[in-house]
Design a protein around this motif. Structure first.
Motif, PDB file in Angstrom:
ATOM      1  N   ASP A 136       2.638   2.358  -0.392  1.00 33.48           N
ATOM      2  CA  ASP A 136       1.278   1.829  -1.065  1.00 33.48           C
ATOM      3  C   ASP A 136       2.005   0.918  -2.183  1.00 33.48           C
ATOM      4  O   ASP A 136       2.536   0.955  -3.069  1.00 33.48           O
ATOM      5  CB  ASP A 136       0.706   2.869  -1.900  1.00 33.48           C
ATOM      6  CG  ASP A 136      -0.766   2.362  -2.146  1.00 33.48           C
ATOM      7  OD1 ASP A 136      -0.926   1.520  -2.890  1.00 33.48           O
ATOM      8  OD2 ASP A 136      -1.725   2.757  -1.422  1.00 33.48           O
ATOM      9  N   MET A 137       1.237  -0.431  -2.077  1.00 35.40           N
ATOM     10  CA  MET A 137       1.733  -1.468  -2.777  1.00 35.40           C
ATOM     11  C   MET A 137       0.510  -2.160  -3.305  1.00 35.40           C
ATOM     12  O   MET A 137      -0.447  -2.541  -2.370  1.00 35.40           O
ATOM     13  CB  MET A 137       2.706  -2.498  -2.467  1.00 35.40           C
ATOM     14  CG  MET A 137       3.076  -3.514  -3.427  1.00 35.40           C
ATOM     15  SD  MET A 137       4.957  -4.299  -2.985  1.00 35.40           S
ATOM     16  CE  MET A 137       4.779  -5.541  -4.656  1.00 35.40           C
ATOM     17  N   GLU A 138       0.140  -2.329  -4.711  1.00 35.69           N
ATOM     18  CA  GLU A 138      -1.305  -2.866  -5.107  1.00 35.69           C
ATOM     19  C   GLU A 138      -0.816  -3.866  -6.173  1.00 35.69           C
ATOM     20  O   GLU A 138      -0.163  -3.425  -7.025  1.00 35.69           O
ATOM     21  CB  GLU A 138      -2.024  -1.813  -5.312  1.00 35.69           C
ATOM     22  CG  GLU A 138      -3.527  -2.206  -6.087  1.00 35.69           C
ATOM     23  CD  GLU A 138      -4.249  -1.114  -6.675  1.00 35.69           C
ATOM     24  OE1 GLU A 138      -5.411  -1.475  -7.228  1.00 35.69           O
ATOM     25  OE2 GLU A 138      -3.895  -0.004  -6.497  1.00 35.69           O
TER      26      GLU A 138
ATOM     27  N   GLY B   4       0.812  -1.773   9.528  1.00 36.34           N
ATOM     28  CA  GLY B   4       0.929  -0.400  10.245  1.00 36.34           C
ATOM     29  C   GLY B   4      -0.082   0.556   9.706  1.00 36.34           C
ATOM     30  O   GLY B   4      -0.840   0.372   8.819  1.00 36.34           O
ATOM     31  N   ASN B   5      -0.227   1.770  10.219  1.00 35.86           N
ATOM     32  CA  ASN B   5      -1.027   2.622   9.670  1.00 35.86           C
ATOM     33  C   ASN B   5      -0.873   3.620   8.714  1.00 35.86           C
ATOM     34  O   ASN B   5      -1.394   4.615   8.386  1.00 35.86           O
ATOM     35  CB  ASN B   5      -1.671   3.582  10.940  1.00 35.86           C
ATOM     36  CG  ASN B   5      -0.407   4.226  11.692  1.00 35.86           C
ATOM     37  OD1 ASN B   5       0.522   4.436  11.023  1.00 35.86           O
ATOM     38  ND2 ASN B   5      -0.633   4.948  12.821  1.00 35.86           N
ATOM     39  N   THR B   6       0.328   3.515   7.964  1.00 39.03           N
ATOM     40  CA  THR B   6       0.758   4.073   6.966  1.00 39.03           C
ATOM     41  C   THR B   6       0.935   3.387   5.549  1.00 39.03           C
ATOM     42  O   THR B   6       0.765   3.905   4.633  1.00 39.03           O
ATOM     43  CB  THR B   6       2.021   5.082   7.094  1.00 39.03           C
ATOM     44  OG1 THR B   6       3.172   4.206   7.257  1.00 39.03           O
ATOM     45  CG2 THR B   6       1.844   6.056   7.935  1.00 39.03           C
ATOM     46  N   MET B   7       1.421   2.067   5.821  1.00 39.33           N
ATOM     47  CA  MET B   7       1.350   1.287   4.390  1.00 39.33           C
ATOM     48  C   MET B   7       0.453   0.624   4.218  1.00 39.33           C
ATOM     49  O   MET B   7      -0.221  -0.199   4.807  1.00 39.33           O
ATOM     50  CB  MET B   7       2.598   0.215   4.829  1.00 39.33           C
ATOM     51  CG  MET B   7       2.871  -1.090   3.917  1.00 39.33           C
ATOM     52  SD  MET B   7       3.322  -0.428   2.207  1.00 39.33           S
ATOM     53  CE  MET B   7       4.940   0.477   2.527  1.00 39.33           C
ATOM     54  N   HIS B   8      -0.015   0.678   2.879  1.00 39.97           N
ATOM     55  CA  HIS B   8      -1.194   0.078   2.144  1.00 39.97           C
ATOM     56  C   HIS B   8      -0.779  -0.842   1.169  1.00 39.97           C
ATOM     57  O   HIS B   8       0.047  -0.752   0.537  1.00 39.97           O
ATOM     58  CB  HIS B   8      -2.110   1.197   1.526  1.00 39.97           C
ATOM     59  CG  HIS B   8      -3.417   0.385   0.718  1.00 39.97           C
ATOM     60  ND1 HIS B   8      -3.311   0.587  -0.374  1.00 39.97           N
ATOM     61  CD2 HIS B   8      -4.672  -0.114   1.402  1.00 39.97           C
ATOM     62  CE1 HIS B   8      -4.432  -0.214  -1.105  1.00 39.97           C
ATOM     63  NE2 HIS B   8      -5.290  -0.346   0.166  1.00 39.97           N
ATOM     64  N   ALA B   9      -1.420  -2.150   1.627  1.00 39.13           N
ATOM     65  CA  ALA B   9      -0.637  -3.144   0.651  1.00 39.13           C
ATOM     66  C   ALA B   9      -1.721  -4.144   0.402  1.00 39.13           C
ATOM     67  O   ALA B   9      -2.620  -4.627   1.314  1.00 39.13           O
ATOM     68  CB  ALA B   9       0.358  -3.887   1.201  1.00 39.13           C
TER      69      ALA B   9
ATOM     70  N   LYS C 254       1.473  -1.929  -8.899  1.00 42.45           N
ATOM     71  CA  LYS C 254       1.725  -0.459  -8.602  1.00 42.45           C
ATOM     72  C   LYS C 254       2.559  -0.238  -7.108  1.00 42.45           C
ATOM     73  O   LYS C 254       2.023  -0.575  -6.352  1.00 42.45           O
ATOM     74  CB  LYS C 254       0.384   0.396  -8.770  1.00 42.45           C
ATOM     75  CG  LYS C 254       0.713   1.878  -8.641  1.00 42.45           C
ATOM     76  CD  LYS C 254      -0.566   2.535  -8.953  1.00 42.45           C
ATOM     77  CE  LYS C 254      -1.834   2.222  -8.192  1.00 42.45           C
ATOM     78  NZ  LYS C 254      -1.765   2.556  -6.811  1.00 42.45           N
ATOM     79  N   TRP C 255       3.445   0.337  -7.490  1.00 44.68           N
ATOM     80  CA  TRP C 255       4.158   1.003  -6.043  1.00 44.68           C
ATOM     81  C   TRP C 255       4.152   2.457  -5.861  1.00 44.68           C
ATOM     82  O   TRP C 255       4.193   3.207  -7.069  1.00 44.68           O
ATOM     83  CB  TRP C 255       5.875   0.518  -6.154  1.00 44.68           C
ATOM     84  CG  TRP C 255       5.907  -0.848  -6.304  1.00 44.68           C
ATOM     85  CD1 TRP C 255       6.269  -1.796  -5.313  1.00 44.68           C
ATOM     86  CD2 TRP C 255       6.226  -1.822  -7.518  1.00 44.68           C
ATOM     87  NE1 TRP C 255       6.655  -3.079  -5.785  1.00 44.68           N
ATOM     88  CE2 TRP C 255       6.444  -2.984  -7.087  1.00 44.68           C
ATOM     89  CE3 TRP C 255       5.686  -1.277  -8.936  1.00 44.68           C
ATOM     90  CZ2 TRP C 255       6.610  -4.098  -7.989  1.00 44.68           C
ATOM     91  CZ3 TRP C 255       5.826  -2.322  -9.707  1.00 44.68           C
ATOM     92  CH2 TRP C 255       6.358  -3.604  -9.306  1.00 44.68           C
ATOM     93  N   GLU C 256       3.650   3.020  -4.708  1.00 42.70           N
ATOM     94  CA  GLU C 256       3.741   4.363  -4.540  1.00 42.70           C
ATOM     95  C   GLU C 256       4.490   4.986  -3.451  1.00 42.70           C
ATOM     96  O   GLU C 256       4.570   4.408  -2.357  1.00 42.70           O
ATOM     97  CB  GLU C 256       1.960   4.866  -4.438  1.00 42.70           C
ATOM     98  CG  GLU C 256       1.345   4.756  -5.395  1.00 42.70           C
ATOM     99  CD  GLU C 256      -0.203   5.408  -5.502  1.00 42.70           C
ATOM    100  OE1 GLU C 256      -0.189   6.039  -4.630  1.00 42.70           O
ATOM    101  OE2 GLU C 256      -0.891   5.270  -6.299  1.00 42.70           O
ATOM    102  N   GLY C 257       5.357   5.961  -3.766  1.00 37.83           N
ATOM    103  CA  GLY C 257       6.051   6.344  -2.565  1.00 37.83           C
ATOM    104  C   GLY C 257       6.068   7.925  -2.355  1.00 37.83           C
ATOM    105  O   GLY C 257       5.173   8.444  -3.254  1.00 37.83           O
ATOM    106  N   THR C 258       6.797   8.525  -1.532  1.00 35.93           N
ATOM    107  CA  THR C 258       6.595   9.945  -1.094  1.00 35.93           C
ATOM    108  C   THR C 258       6.978  10.766  -2.187  1.00 35.93           C
ATOM    109  O   THR C 258       6.796  11.849  -2.336  1.00 35.93           O
ATOM    110  CB  THR C 258       7.133  10.533   0.219  1.00 35.93           C
ATOM    111  OG1 THR C 258       8.526   9.886   0.214  1.00 35.93           O
ATOM    112  CG2 THR C 258       6.227   9.559   1.411  1.00 35.93           C
ATOM    113  N   ARG C 259       7.966  10.092  -3.118  1.00 30.75           N
ATOM    114  CA  ARG C 259       8.487  10.986  -4.092  1.00 30.75           C
ATOM    115  C   ARG C 259       8.293  10.440  -5.776  1.00 30.75           C
ATOM    116  O   ARG C 259       8.972  11.030  -6.608  1.00 30.75           O
ATOM    117  CB  ARG C 259      10.214  11.263  -3.955  1.00 30.75           C
ATOM    118  CG  ARG C 259      10.626  11.750  -2.436  1.00 30.75           C
ATOM    119  CD  ARG C 259      12.196  11.730  -2.426  1.00 30.75           C
ATOM    120  NE  ARG C 259      12.899  11.686  -3.624  1.00 30.75           N
ATOM    121  CZ  ARG C 259      14.089  11.645  -3.839  1.00 30.75           C
ATOM    122  NH1 ARG C 259      14.761  10.539  -2.916  1.00 30.75           N
ATOM    123  NH2 ARG C 259      14.746  12.011  -4.859  1.00 30.75           N
ATOM    124  N   GLY C 260       7.624   9.442  -5.793  1.00 31.77           N
ATOM    125  CA  GLY C 260       7.081   9.050  -7.054  1.00 31.77           C
ATOM    126  C   GLY C 260       6.486   7.658  -6.980  1.00 31.77           C
ATOM    127  O   GLY C 260       6.317   7.216  -5.837  1.00 31.77           O
TER     128      GLY C 260
END
Length: 379
Positions: free
Chosen positions: A187-189, A257-262, A282-288
């Protein structure tokens, strides 16, 4: 557009291109390189144009980095003289031709003029010379292609001044992402909810493609620098009902694709006091996750302090703050010029904002306008 999911990065490339100085976070002694590496070779700079961005960002950045600015030229000589006196520039030229004739072979040309003047000016530069071109790379994609072609014909070492990539908080975030510390980025916003005084940009405020072309282009380029090329883009850019501006608010959604939200959301019309204004990436990842406040845009042009924080799940859900030196203006402008100089001298084999790369940013900009014009699914 092709889909190129570049969600991981090599630390060697990032260390080489984005950081030299080390900032240590005292709570876990993490070392984060986020300052640009300066070139080894002395390369004088000649500035073509003497507008506000030169006084506010280019010259303060070059002074801070210790770069030599050997000359300046502007269509209105008096303006160039005033800037030269303020910043101690030894030579004021009456024309680009005179500047070129008087300059050393290893001069870097810094174009800070309007896009419609780029092609004619680039044709006056020596073949093979290094040139940093102010963004955007053309007001329309046909201009972008012309700029690219003249750079290719003259074999110019040409980069576009997409400097947000080099803002301290962006370079720090890029390093954390590249090291896998926040896991897989999904996720990147970018959100900007502010009151922008467009009136201080008289040559820009009248533009028929104002918001995306002259503001959100920064974020489009930034998203590309992290995620690569989207499969498609969906966008809507809007004007304020009580203003003459062509546009002042935009939403841009990228398809990775169907998992990355930007997504980019901008609103330059929030004139209701400072309390609920926002300006962040804002950057979101699976660990932070990472969040960077872009203080420059709030109470512009005065700005407020930036704020950089991150949260790593392996250390609990506590957000930690990292103190970074510098900001978008003027420090990021050191990064774009340094990367060009280092590529020209051969100490780096990567030119992050080359015209060959930024043409892809301009393609996304063009697609965003097309999407906005076409509209959504009819009900």
């Amino acid at each position: 557009m092709c889909c190129n999911h570049q969600f991981t990065f090599t630390s060697s490339c990032l260390g080489k291109e984005f950081g030299a100085a080390i900032n240590k976070v005292s709570d876990n002694n993490m070392e984060i390189p986020y300052k640009p590496i300066l070139p080894d070779t002395r390369m004088p700079i000649v500035i073509i144009g003497a507008g506000g961005i030169v006084r506010d960002a280019h010259l303060p950045a070059y002074r801070k980095a210790g770069f030599e600015v050997s000359g300046i030229t502007n269509r209105t000589r008096a303006r160039a003289v005033k800037v030269a006196e303020e910043f101690g520039i030894p030579n004021v030229y009456d024309s680009v031709a005179e500047a070129v004739a008087s300059s050393q072979p290893n001069t870097v040309y810094d174009l800070t003029i309007m896009p419609e003047q780029f092609v004619e000016t680039l044709r006056l530069l020596p073949d093979g010379s290094a040139v940093l071109i102010q963004k955007p790379m053309g007001d329309y994609f046909w201009q972008t292609r012309e700029i690219l072609e003249v750079c290719r014909e003259k074999k110019l070492v040409a980069a576009i001044n997409c400097q947000l990539r080099f803002a301290p908080y962006v370079s720090a975030a890029r390093y954390l992402v590249s090291q896998g510390l926040i896991g897989d980025l999904y996720d990147m916003e970018v959100r900007v909810t502010i009151n922008t005084p467009w009136e201080i940009f008289p040559h820009v405020i009248i533009h028929p493609r104002l918001e995306i072309q002259y503001h959100s282009i920064h974020y489009i380029d930034l998203v590309r620098s992290f995620l690569g090329e989207p499969a498609s883009v969906m966008a809507k850019t809007l004007r304020h009902p009580a203003k003459e501006l062509s546009s002042s608010r935009s939403t841009i959604l990228f398809d990775y694709g169907n998992t990355m939200h930007a997504v980019i959301n901008t609103n330059h019309d929030h004139d209701f006091g400072a309390k609920n204004q926002e300006s962040y990436i804002k950057w979101e990842g699976t660990r932070g996750a990472i969040k960077a406040k872009m203080g420059l845009l709030m109470d512009y042009p005065h700005g407020v302090p930036d704020h950089f924080e991150y949260c790593l799940l392996e250390e609990g859900r506590e957000w930690k703050t990292m103190e970074l030196e510098g900001s978008w203006f003027p420090d990021a402008f050191i990064g774009t010029m340094s990367s060009l100089m280092r590529f020209k001298e051969g100490s780096s084999d990567v030119l992050p904002t080359s015209v060959e790369d930024v043409v892809k940013t301009m393609a996304v900009v063009e697609a965003a306008y097309k999407s906005s014009d076409i509209g959504g699914v009819k009900m």
